[in-house]
Write a protein that holds these residues in place. Structure first.
Motif, PDB file in Angstrom:
ATOM      1  N   ASP B 181      32.886   2.917  22.491  1.00  0.00           N
ATOM      2  CA  ASP B 181      33.442   2.657  21.160  1.00  0.00           C
ATOM      3  C   ASP B 181      33.808   3.968  20.493  1.00  0.00           C
ATOM      4  N   SER B 182      34.796   3.898  19.648  1.00  0.00           N
ATOM      5  CA  SER B 182      35.188   5.108  18.931  1.00  0.00           C
ATOM      6  C   SER B 182      35.951   4.703  17.668  1.00  0.00           C
ATOM      7  N   HIS B 183      36.478   5.706  16.967  1.00  0.00           N
ATOM      8  CA  HIS B 183      37.325   5.437  15.808  1.00  0.00           C
ATOM      9  C   HIS B 183      38.518   6.366  15.872  1.00  0.00           C
ATOM     10  N   VAL B 184      39.640   5.885  15.384  1.00  0.00           N
ATOM     11  CA  VAL B 184      40.792   6.785  15.308  1.00  0.00           C
ATOM     12  C   VAL B 184      41.393   6.679  13.914  1.00  0.00           C
ATOM     13  N   LEU B 185      41.952   7.776  13.491  1.00  0.00           N
ATOM     14  CA  LEU B 185      42.600   7.832  12.192  1.00  0.00           C
ATOM     15  C   LEU B 185      44.043   7.414  12.367  1.00  0.00           C
ATOM     16  N   TRP B 186      44.454   6.457  11.581  1.00  0.00           N
ATOM     17  CA  TRP B 186      45.820   5.932  11.703  1.00  0.00           C
ATOM     18  C   TRP B 186      46.560   6.229  10.404  1.00  0.00           C
ATOM     19  N   ALA B 187      47.646   6.983  10.529  1.00  0.00           N
ATOM     20  CA  ALA B 187      48.455   7.270   9.342  1.00  0.00           C
ATOM     21  C   ALA B 187      49.350   6.082   9.112  1.00  0.00           C
ATOM     22  N   VAL B 268      49.474  -5.831  24.718  1.00  0.00           N
ATOM     23  CA  VAL B 268      48.527  -6.495  23.830  1.00  0.00           C
ATOM     24  C   VAL B 268      47.443  -7.153  24.685  1.00  0.00           C
ATOM     25  N   LEU B 269      46.192  -6.961  24.289  1.00  0.00           N
ATOM     26  CA  LEU B 269      45.079  -7.549  25.032  1.00  0.00           C
ATOM     27  C   LEU B 269      45.105  -9.069  24.885  1.00  0.00           C
ATOM     28  N   PRO B 270      44.551  -9.760  25.865  1.00  0.00           N
ATOM     29  CA  PRO B 270      44.559 -11.221  25.769  1.00  0.00           C
ATOM     30  C   PRO B 270      43.672 -11.698  24.618  1.00  0.00           C
ATOM     31  N   LYS B 271      44.019 -12.883  24.121  1.00  0.00           N
ATOM     32  CA  LYS B 271      43.285 -13.473  23.006  1.00  0.00           C
ATOM     33  C   LYS B 271      41.836 -13.714  23.430  1.00  0.00           C
ATOM     34  N   GLY B 272      40.929 -13.359  22.530  1.00  0.00           N
ATOM     35  CA  GLY B 272      39.524 -13.632  22.813  1.00  0.00           C
ATOM     36  C   GLY B 272      38.835 -12.545  23.598  1.00  0.00           C
ATOM     37  N   PHE B 273      39.540 -11.493  23.980  1.00  0.00           N
ATOM     38  CA  PHE B 273      38.916 -10.407  24.720  1.00  0.00           C
ATOM     39  C   PHE B 273      38.644  -9.280  23.743  1.00  0.00           C
ATOM     40  N   TYR B 274      37.376  -8.933  23.590  1.00  0.00           N
ATOM     41  CA  TYR B 274      37.025  -7.887  22.642  1.00  0.00           C
ATOM     42  C   TYR B 274      36.433  -6.682  23.331  1.00  0.00           C
ATOM     43  N   GLY B 275      36.655  -6.562  24.618  1.00  0.00           N
ATOM     44  CA  GLY B 275      36.086  -5.427  25.322  1.00  0.00           C
ATOM     45  C   GLY B 275      34.761  -5.790  25.945  1.00  0.00           C
ATOM     46  N   VAL B 276      34.133  -4.812  26.588  1.00  0.00           N
ATOM     47  CA  VAL B 276      32.904  -5.100  27.318  1.00  0.00           C
ATOM     48  C   VAL B 276      31.668  -4.841  26.486  1.00  0.00           C
ATOM     49  N   LEU B 277      31.845  -4.335  25.268  1.00  0.00           N
ATOM     50  CA  LEU B 277      30.689  -4.091  24.430  1.00  0.00           C
ATOM     51  C   LEU B 277      30.603  -5.239  23.435  1.00  0.00           C
ATOM     52  N   ILE B 278      29.649  -6.119  23.695  1.00  0.00           N
ATOM     53  CA  ILE B 278      29.547  -7.327  22.888  1.00  0.00           C
ATOM     54  C   ILE B 278      29.292  -6.967  21.442  1.00  0.00           C
ATOM     55  N   GLY B 279      30.036  -7.565  20.571  1.00  0.00           N
ATOM     56  CA  GLY B 279      29.848  -7.294  19.157  1.00  0.00           C
ATOM     57  C   GLY B 279      30.848  -6.306  18.612  1.00  0.00           C
ATOM     58  N   THR B 363      27.996 -10.184  31.499  1.00  0.00           N
ATOM     59  CA  THR B 363      27.881 -10.567  30.097  1.00  0.00           C
ATOM     60  C   THR B 363      28.187  -9.410  29.184  1.00  0.00           C
ATOM     61  N   GLY B 364      28.712  -8.356  29.720  1.00  0.00           N
ATOM     62  CA  GLY B 364      29.018  -7.236  28.838  1.00  0.00           C
ATOM     63  C   GLY B 364      27.742  -6.529  28.424  1.00  0.00           C
ATOM     64  N   PHE B 365      27.887  -5.607  27.597  1.00  0.00           N
ATOM     65  CA  PHE B 365      26.778  -4.754  27.225  1.00  0.00           C
ATOM     66  C   PHE B 365      26.718  -4.718  25.712  1.00  0.00           C
ATOM     67  N   SER B 366      25.564  -4.829  25.174  1.00  0.00           N
ATOM     68  CA  SER B 366      25.509  -4.784  23.723  1.00  0.00           C
ATOM     69  C   SER B 366      24.178  -4.211  23.310  1.00  0.00           C
ATOM     70  N   VAL B 465      31.808 -11.871  17.068  1.00  0.00           N
ATOM     71  CA  VAL B 465      31.354 -12.572  18.257  1.00  0.00           C
ATOM     72  C   VAL B 465      31.884 -13.997  18.190  1.00  0.00           C
ATOM     73  N   ASP B 466      32.232 -14.491  19.306  1.00  0.00           N
ATOM     74  CA  ASP B 466      32.752 -15.841  19.368  1.00  0.00           C
ATOM     75  C   ASP B 466      31.578 -16.801  19.320  1.00  0.00           C
ATOM     76  N   LEU B 467      31.233 -17.231  18.139  1.00  0.00           N
ATOM     77  CA  LEU B 467      29.977 -17.956  18.011  1.00  0.00           C
ATOM     78  C   LEU B 467      30.193 -19.443  17.864  1.00  0.00           C
ATOM     79  N   HIS B 468      30.150 -20.140  18.924  1.00  0.00           N
ATOM     80  CA  HIS B 468      30.135 -21.583  18.789  1.00  0.00           C
ATOM     81  C   HIS B 468      29.173 -22.117  19.833  1.00  0.00           C
ATOM     82  N   PRO B 469      28.508 -23.193  19.546  1.00  0.00           N
ATOM     83  CA  PRO B 469      27.527 -23.668  20.524  1.00  0.00           C
ATOM     84  C   PRO B 469      28.211 -24.017  21.823  1.00  0.00           C
ATOM     85  N   GLY B 470      27.742 -23.445  22.885  1.00  0.00           N
ATOM     86  CA  GLY B 470      28.327 -23.757  24.173  1.00  0.00           C
ATOM     87  C   GLY B 470      28.114 -25.234  24.489  1.00  0.00           C
TER      88      GLY B 470
END
Lengths: 115, 910
Positions: B181-187, B268-279, B363-366, B465-470
């Motif tokens: 994870d990181s941050h970037v400054l966007w003008a 553009v990343l696919p819908k619902g994909f937030y990377g491997v770091l959960i959260g 399950t990714g890493f968090s 997080v995609d929070l719905h009861p499985g």
């Protein structure tokens, strides 16, 4: 004349259908009497059991019913054969024909036929 | 086909209720009349003819029955009748219905909520193809004494050089990639914005195997110094694309200016994909080399002392997870030897374990995951226990109720009802309760997971997080609810097998005098009490442990303190100028109205950030004391005052401490005692280890301060050393401003004004109060305490309710017995006493069993809880006491009713 035999529902249904096919629309009593006549009083049919059977056939779509006037000017419910019923009758008739032919062949068997 | 058609017709006739009855009757009459006429014509008399006709026709009633059976679906009809009967009987005992539904709804709802949370964080897979083939590499210190609390299962990400070497040597995976994870400054426009971002190595998306929603994803050629063939490229997240670019396909090829560098969007990343770091929710994904371009030598890419690489890989076809682990074990030594400079290899081998571990990566890493895996599992066990209690409660209730129906069942069986018919009725009545109960459970579950999740997020705003009861969870819960209810409600039908019908009928509704409940039922109540006690005790322990954390002194006075994490990485001034900038800002801040004190620190507190280095001292007796992981911080003058830490001896840093003057330091009292056990620390010297090829410096101790917590409230205040920020060897790019004042809103305003005045082109991070941050740092404990409290309270409530239900039903059955006793001279007082006494026996048995169970279980629990003695007698006493009180109250109400029975009326009722 032996004992009157009980008849199974399936064959009774066929008899009903054939009766309607040959004699046209009839009311319940009429169907019962005709069946008795045709079978030559060999079959014992509790006439009442006919009515649930008629309902079943009607639910299946083999026969249809309408109100009409009977011979003595009383209101009666008349049953007639439908097209689906006629088709069913024909296919059943073919099956019976086939079955009786096969059975006949077996009953005509003699020992030498199989040697 | 015909059969299906028939079913529909029958269903229709059932629903439309055609009056075939009338028609049939008319037809039969007609038929018999015609037959009679014929007999008359044949010569019989009218009466004889009719009689013969009737005989010939057959049993009219039986025919009519048979007809009715044909006409509609008798099963449905009787089922509908059962439903009506069930509803009626439930209406007569609304308490029972309400209680059952409540128990079911709450219990199963709680389960759904917790399982949803656990499912999301522990088990939900990444939305990538074949996530079970992904593995994660990391350092693990499980099972190795590191001087940290046993509960800490430390999993560390890897460093850049280690990743490179590992990639060369490993054989188990097709390839590895790194993600952080990181941050970037966007003008972006008027105001520069800080975007959450992710840095990945070139192989990330090829290994993950996902497909872009638009364009293409980053690939190996993009992760090169200077960028790929087209320069720097990036991917953006689907949500970001929708929100800021309105889903416009023309976004491809657009240029974003990130960190003053033009970057082209290529996909553009696919819908619902937030990377491997959960959260996490990175808006933009960049190649890691980009970070090198921005931060130069400060980038983590090639540094060994920064462990920020989450490394994952995809197993080769045919390679098992076990083989990958074995592979990592064999290469670990050579990887570290090659990747890490010799001087600090020791640290890696010593502090971290001898294990380069491999874990399933699907399950990714968090962070949440690794820290709270165990407590979450424990919570699930608790919830399962609650479910068990729920099941027991329901069974008890139903069986108690069923006791009164044996009479009814016996009569029906004697009249010819077959057992499956009786079962069907009971099943239907059970469903009448199970269905509303399940609906309540679903609602409670959905609402509950939302609440839980809000509490659970540590990094509150950005945690997505995609929070719905499985579906699995839902199905399992509903299944359980149905099973519990059905089994409980069918029990009476089971008993009928052994029923002696005549005696059951004779005994009447009231049951024999002195009749004993079956053995099984007698065990149920105590078992339930025991289990509930266990839950309440465990809950109490959790709550106690959490309260202890909050109440423990942190070492500061957090009220009225504001923290602002400024970040001047991207500014163009050099190190000295930056220090001067901070100094000017602090001067200005101290002048502002409402600001009592202002200072700054390198390491922002209570944020989980740690900075530790090896230092040693030589005390007056010549003894060398070394701490290889001494917490350190570089601070501005006045920090201790601002935070409320006490200066115990010596002096604070001041303006006089600068680069040109002597290097100095301040120790916390525990550090002072460690480094100088026999003498005063003041005047002594602390020296840094020259491991990282830094020049060796001797720092003179000029002051002592009180102990204070550092990064988290969970651990005891660590030994800490402080240096003046003006004497820092590395340039200071980011300091946290610390302000104290009576009104934190005024502090925030003053801070913003100062930032605008001095650094108008830098983003202004939102300030947060120290109290907030401390609360956030224990938010997960709050969560668990809340959950545990909820579950414990629930168990208590359920037990009371069930007990109340059972007792009141039982007493209503014993009305006759009570009536006789009272007629024979027992006072109401004695009646109440008798009933309460019986209840007491049951409950005490349960409590004793429960205490034994608790003693056994909590020993094992100790590892989870912060500084709690597992058999804390106060908690156990409180739990047992509350259960006793609650259950006695539950038993008292119906017993009072019993004592008010009029003996004559009771006897007559039999």
């Amino acid at each position: 004349m032996g004992e009157k035999k009980d008849v199974q529902q399936g064959t009774l249904a066929l008899m009903v259908l054939k009766t309607l096919d040959v004699l046209g629309p009839l009311h319940g009593y009429g169907i019962a009497r005709r069946i008795e006549q045709i079978s030559g009083d060999l079959l014992a049919v509790n006439q009442g059991t006919l009515y649930p059977l008629l309902l079943k056939l009607e639910q299946e779509g083999a026969i249809a019913s309408d109100w009409g006037t009977s011979e003595n000017n009383r209101k009666a419910r008349f049953y007639r054969l439908t097209r689906a019923g006629r088709k069913h009758l024909q296919s059943e008739a073919r099956d019976w024909q086939q079955t009786s032919e096969i059975i006949a062949r077996f009953f005509a068997l003699k020992v030498d036929d199989l040697q | 086909m015909k059969a299906i058609r028939r079913i529909f017709v029958r269903l229709a006739s059932l629903l439309l209720r055609r009056r075939d009855e009338e028609r049939l009757r008319a037809e039969i009459e007609e038929h018999i009349a015609l037959q009679t006429e014929e007999y008359i014509r044949a010569g019989m008399s009218a009466a004889e003819g009719r009689r013969q006709a009737l005989v010939k026709f057959g049993a009219a009633e039986a025919i009519k029955e048979s007809y009715r059976d044909q006409a509609s679906l008798p099963l449905m009809e009787s089922a509908i009748a059962d439903v009506k009967y069930g509803l009626r009987s439930l209406r007569h005992s609304p308490a029972f219905a309400l209680i059952s539904i409540t128990i079911l709804g709450l219990g199963v709802g709680a389960n759904t909520a917790v399982f949803t949370l656990a499912d999301t964080f522990l088990w939900r897979s990444l939305s990538v193809p074949q996530p079970e083939r992904l593995v994660r590499y990391m350092f693990s210190s499980a099972g190795v004494p590191t001087g940290l609390p046993a509960s800490t299962d430390l999993d560390f990400p890897l460093s850049g050089p280690i990743f490179d070497e590992l990639r060369k040597e490993q054989r188990a995976c097709t390839d590895l990639f790194g993600w952080t994870d990181s941050h970037v400054l966007w003008a972006a426009g008027a105001e520069p914005e800080t975007l959450p971002a992710a840095l990945v190595t070139g192989g990330a998306f090829p290994v993950l195997g996902i497909k872009p929603a638009l364009g293409r994803l980053l690939d190996y050629p993009d992760d090169r110094p200077g960028g790929g063939p087209l320069g720097w490229v990036a991917n953006i997240s689907y949500d970001f694309w929708q929100a800021r670019f309105h889903g416009d396909p023309a976004v491809l090829g657009k240029t974003l200016v990130l960190e003053h560098i033009p970057v082209t969007i290529v996909g553009v990343l696919p819908k619902g994909f937030y990377g491997v770091l959960i959260g996490s929710n990175p808006r933009v994904v960049l190649p890691w080399e980009f970070d090198v371009q921005v931060n130069g030598a400060g980038s983590d890419r090639h540094r060994n002392n920064s462990l920020s690489f989450t490394v994952m890989g995809r197993l080769r076809p045919g390679v098992t997870y076990g083989q990958a682990r074995a592979d990592s074990g064999t290469i670990k030594e050579s990887v570290i030897k090659e990747a890490v400079p010799a001087k600090i290899q020791d640290d890696f081998f010593r502090m971290l374990t001898n294990r380069l571990d491999v874990r399933p990566g699907g399950t990714g890493f968090s962070d949440f995951n690794r820290q709270y895996r165990k407590p979450l599992l424990l919570m699930q066990l608790l919830v399962l226990a609650v479910l068990l209690v729920v099941g027991l409660n329901l069974s008890t209730l139903f069986m108690a109720r069923a006791g009164g129906r044996r009479h009814e069942m016996a009569i029906r069986a004697a009249l010819g009802a077959r057992r499956w018919r009786l079962l069907l009725q009971l099943v239907i009545e059970g469903l009448l309760l199970a269905i509303p109960g399940s609906i309540v459970a679903l609602l409670v579950g959905a609402w509950g997971s939302r609440v839980l999740f809000t509490l659970a997020s540590r990094q509150a705003p950005d945690m997505t997080v995609d929070l719905h009861p499985g579906l699995v969870v839902l199905a399992a819960n509903l299944g359980f609810a149905l099973c519990a209810v059905l089994i409980s409600s069918c029990w009476p039908a089971w008993q009928i097998r052994r029923l002696d019908l005549s005696s059951a009928m004779e005994s009447g509704r009231q049951g024999h005098l002195g009749e004993r409940r079956s053995r099984f039922v007698r065990w149920l109540l105590p078992a339930q009490v025991a289990l509930s006690l266990l839950l309440v005790a465990v809950a109490g322990l959790f709550v106690a442990s959490f309260t202890r954390i909050l109440v423990e002194p942190s070492g500061f006075r957090p009220q009225g303190v504001l923290l602002a994490d400024t970040n001047f990485y991207r500014r163009t001034e050099n190190g000295e100028q930056k220090v001067a900038l901070y100094q000017h800002m602090l001067v200005r801040l101290r002048q502002m109205p409402g600001v009592e004190a202002a200072s700054a620190a390198r390491v922002t507190l209570m944020n989980g950030d740690e900075a530790d280095e090896p230092y040693y001292s030589q005390d007056a007796a010549g003894q060398r004391h070394e701490d290889r992981a001494l917490f350190e911080n570089r601070v501005a003058p006045g920090l201790f005052d601002t935070l409320g830490m006490r200066l115990l001896a010596g002096r604070d840093f001041g303006e006089s401490d600068s680069e040109q003057t002597e290097p100095v330091c301040i120790l916390t009292s525990s550090a002072a005692r460690f480094f100088f056990p026999t003498s005063s620390a003041l005047g002594g010297f602390i020296t840094n280890d020259n491991a990282q090829e830094r020049p060796v410096v001797h720092y003179r101790v000029v002051g002592l301060v009180s102990d204070a917590k550092y990064d988290t409230l969970h651990e005891a205040a660590p030994r800490t050393i402080f240096f003046p920020y003006t004497q820092s060897a590395e340039s200071l790019d980011s300091l946290t401003l610390v302000l104290r004042g009576p009104d934190t809103a005024k502090l925030a305003a003053g801070y913003r004004e100062t930032m605008h005045q001095f650094v108008p082109d830098s983003p202004v991070p939102a300030p947060v109060t120290l109290q907030q941050r401390m609360l956030v740092s224990v938010s997960s404990d709050r969560l668990f305490a809340l959950l545990a409290g909820y579950l414990g309270g629930l168990a208590l409530l359920l037990s009371c309710i069930a007990l109340y239900g059972v007792m009141s039903w039982n007493i209503s059955l014993r009305t006759a017995e009570v009536g006789i006793r009272m007629a024979l001279g027992a006072t109401p007082y004695r009646v109440v006493g008798m009933i309460l006494g019986e209840a007491l026996v049951v409950v005490t048995a349960g409590l004793l069993a429960g205490l034994a169970a608790t003693a056994g279980t909590t020993r094992w629990l100790a590892s989870f809880l912060f500084d709690t003695r597992p058999l804390d007698p106060r908690v156990l006493l409180a739990a047992a006491g509350s259960m006793l009180a609650a259950t006695m109250f539950a038993a008292w109400l119906p017993s009072r009713r019993a004592s008010a029975i009029d003996p004559v009326a009771a006897l007559r009722a039999e």
